[in-house]
Design a protein around this motif. Structure first.
Motif, short mmCIF file in Angstrom:
data_model
loop_
_atom_site.label_atom_id
_atom_site.label_comp_id
_atom_site.label_asym_id
_atom_site.label_seq_id
_atom_site.Cartn_x
_atom_site.Cartn_y
_atom_site.Cartn_z
N ILE A 220 7.61 59.97 31.42
CA ILE A 220 6.75 58.82 31.74
C ILE A 220 5.29 59.23 31.63
N ASP A 221 4.96 60.40 32.17
CA ASP A 221 3.59 60.89 32.15
C ASP A 221 3.05 61.03 30.72
N SER A 222 3.89 61.49 29.80
CA SER A 222 3.40 61.74 28.44
C SER A 222 3.59 60.57 27.48
N LYS A 223 4.55 59.70 27.75
CA LYS A 223 4.89 58.65 26.79
C LYS A 223 4.40 57.25 27.15
N MET A 224 4.18 56.99 28.42
CA MET A 224 3.78 55.65 28.82
C MET A 224 2.25 55.57 28.88
N PRO A 225 1.65 54.76 28.04
CA PRO A 225 0.20 54.71 27.98
C PRO A 225 -0.42 53.87 29.10
N GLY A 226 -1.70 54.06 29.28
CA GLY A 226 -2.49 53.21 30.16
C GLY A 226 -2.24 53.41 31.64
N ALA A 227 -2.79 52.46 32.39
CA ALA A 227 -2.73 52.53 33.85
C ALA A 227 -1.31 52.45 34.37
N LEU A 228 -0.45 51.71 33.68
CA LEU A 228 0.94 51.62 34.12
C LEU A 228 1.60 52.99 34.09
N GLY A 229 1.35 53.76 33.04
CA GLY A 229 1.88 55.12 32.96
C GLY A 229 1.30 56.02 34.04
N THR A 230 0.01 55.86 34.30
CA THR A 230 -0.64 56.64 35.36
C THR A 230 0.03 56.38 36.69
N MET A 231 0.33 55.12 36.97
CA MET A 231 0.93 54.76 38.25
C MET A 231 2.42 55.13 38.32
N LEU A 232 3.15 54.89 37.23
CA LEU A 232 4.61 55.02 37.29
C LEU A 232 5.11 56.46 37.42
N ASP A 233 4.38 57.44 36.89
CA ASP A 233 4.86 58.81 37.07
C ASP A 233 4.82 59.19 38.55
N ASP A 234 3.85 58.69 39.28
CA ASP A 234 3.78 58.99 40.72
C ASP A 234 4.78 58.14 41.51
N VAL A 235 5.05 56.93 41.03
CA VAL A 235 6.10 56.12 41.65
C VAL A 235 7.43 56.88 41.57
N LEU A 236 7.73 57.41 40.40
CA LEU A 236 8.99 58.14 40.23
C LEU A 236 9.00 59.44 41.05
N ALA A 237 7.86 60.14 41.10
CA ALA A 237 7.77 61.33 41.96
C ALA A 237 8.02 60.94 43.42
N GLY A 238 7.50 59.79 43.83
CA GLY A 238 7.74 59.29 45.18
C GLY A 238 9.20 58.95 45.42
N VAL A 239 9.86 58.38 44.42
CA VAL A 239 11.29 58.06 44.55
C VAL A 239 12.10 59.34 44.70
N PHE A 240 11.81 60.34 43.87
CA PHE A 240 12.52 61.62 43.97
C PHE A 240 12.31 62.24 45.36
N ALA A 241 11.06 62.24 45.83
CA ALA A 241 10.75 62.81 47.14
C ALA A 241 11.42 62.00 48.26
N PHE A 242 11.44 60.68 48.11
CA PHE A 242 12.10 59.79 49.07
C PHE A 242 13.59 60.14 49.20
N VAL A 243 14.26 60.26 48.07
CA VAL A 243 15.70 60.55 48.07
C VAL A 243 15.96 61.90 48.74
N LEU A 244 15.19 62.90 48.39
CA LEU A 244 15.38 64.23 48.97
C LEU A 244 15.08 64.22 50.48
N LEU A 245 13.99 63.56 50.86
CA LEU A 245 13.61 63.49 52.27
C LEU A 245 14.66 62.73 53.08
N GLN A 246 15.13 61.60 52.57
CA GLN A 246 16.15 60.82 53.26
C GLN A 246 17.46 61.61 53.40
N THR A 247 17.81 62.33 52.34
CA THR A 247 19.04 63.13 52.37
C THR A 247 18.97 64.19 53.47
N LEU A 248 17.86 64.90 53.53
CA LEU A 248 17.72 65.94 54.57
C LEU A 248 17.67 65.33 55.97
#
Length: 162
Positions: free
Chosen positions: A127-155
């Motif tokens: 997402i960081d390298s292929k999605m252009p513009g502000a949407l790409g800027t925002m979405l890579d961190d959205v996905l990082a947040g989702v990954f962190a959310f899943v790991l945090l909730q699991t623990l």
């Protein structure tokens, strides 16, 4: 502000800069870390929220952040500049959604989000390298947040975070 290429209004430029950088993004060293820390502190100050309220806040921050980041990137002619940290705000808020905000949870959530945001494992890197513009800027961190959310909730649900 004198670097703005297409600014029609200094008030609009200041608003876009303020909302996209949250001012802490202008700190020269580790702006993403400062943005994540500020985001954590804001979420902690807001307190535990019902799911609908938390999702509404995240959605509003995502929409406003995407618009502000679009103008910021356009004016500076750069994709995902390091000083733009509103994406960290959205990612951190996703990470901390619907979980008790204890010191251990806050610290662990912060570390998990920064891990995924910095290392960008697949598909975050795609997402960081292929999605252009502000949407790409925002979405890579959205996905990082989702990954962190899943790991945090699991623990947390396994009883490892109190």
């Amino acid at each position: 502000m004198s670097q703005l290429k297409h600014s029609k209004s200094s008030a609009k430029a200041f608003l876009a800069m303020s909302l996209s950088t949250l001012f802490v993004g202008l700190i020269p060293k580790a702006p993403g870390t400062w943005g994540s820390l500020l985001s954590l502190l804001i979420w902690w100050a807001i307190g535990d929220q019902p799911l609908q309220v938390g999702l509404s806040l995240i959605l509003a921050a995502f929409i406003v952040g995407t618009i502000a980041t679009h103008y910021y990137e356009k004016w500076f002619d750069r994709h995902d500049p390091k000083e733009v940290v509103v994406d960290e705000l959205v990612g951190m808020w996703i990470t901390l959604l619907i979980i008790p905000l204890t010191p251990l949870v806050l610290t662990t959530g912060f570390l998990f989000f920064r891990f995924f945001d910095i290392l960008k494992p697949f598909p975050i890197s795609w997402i960081d390298s292929k999605m252009p513009g502000a949407l790409g800027t925002m979405l890579d961190d959205v996905l990082a947040g989702v990954f962190a959310f899943v790991l945090l909730q699991t623990l947390f649900r396994a009883g490892w975070l109190i």
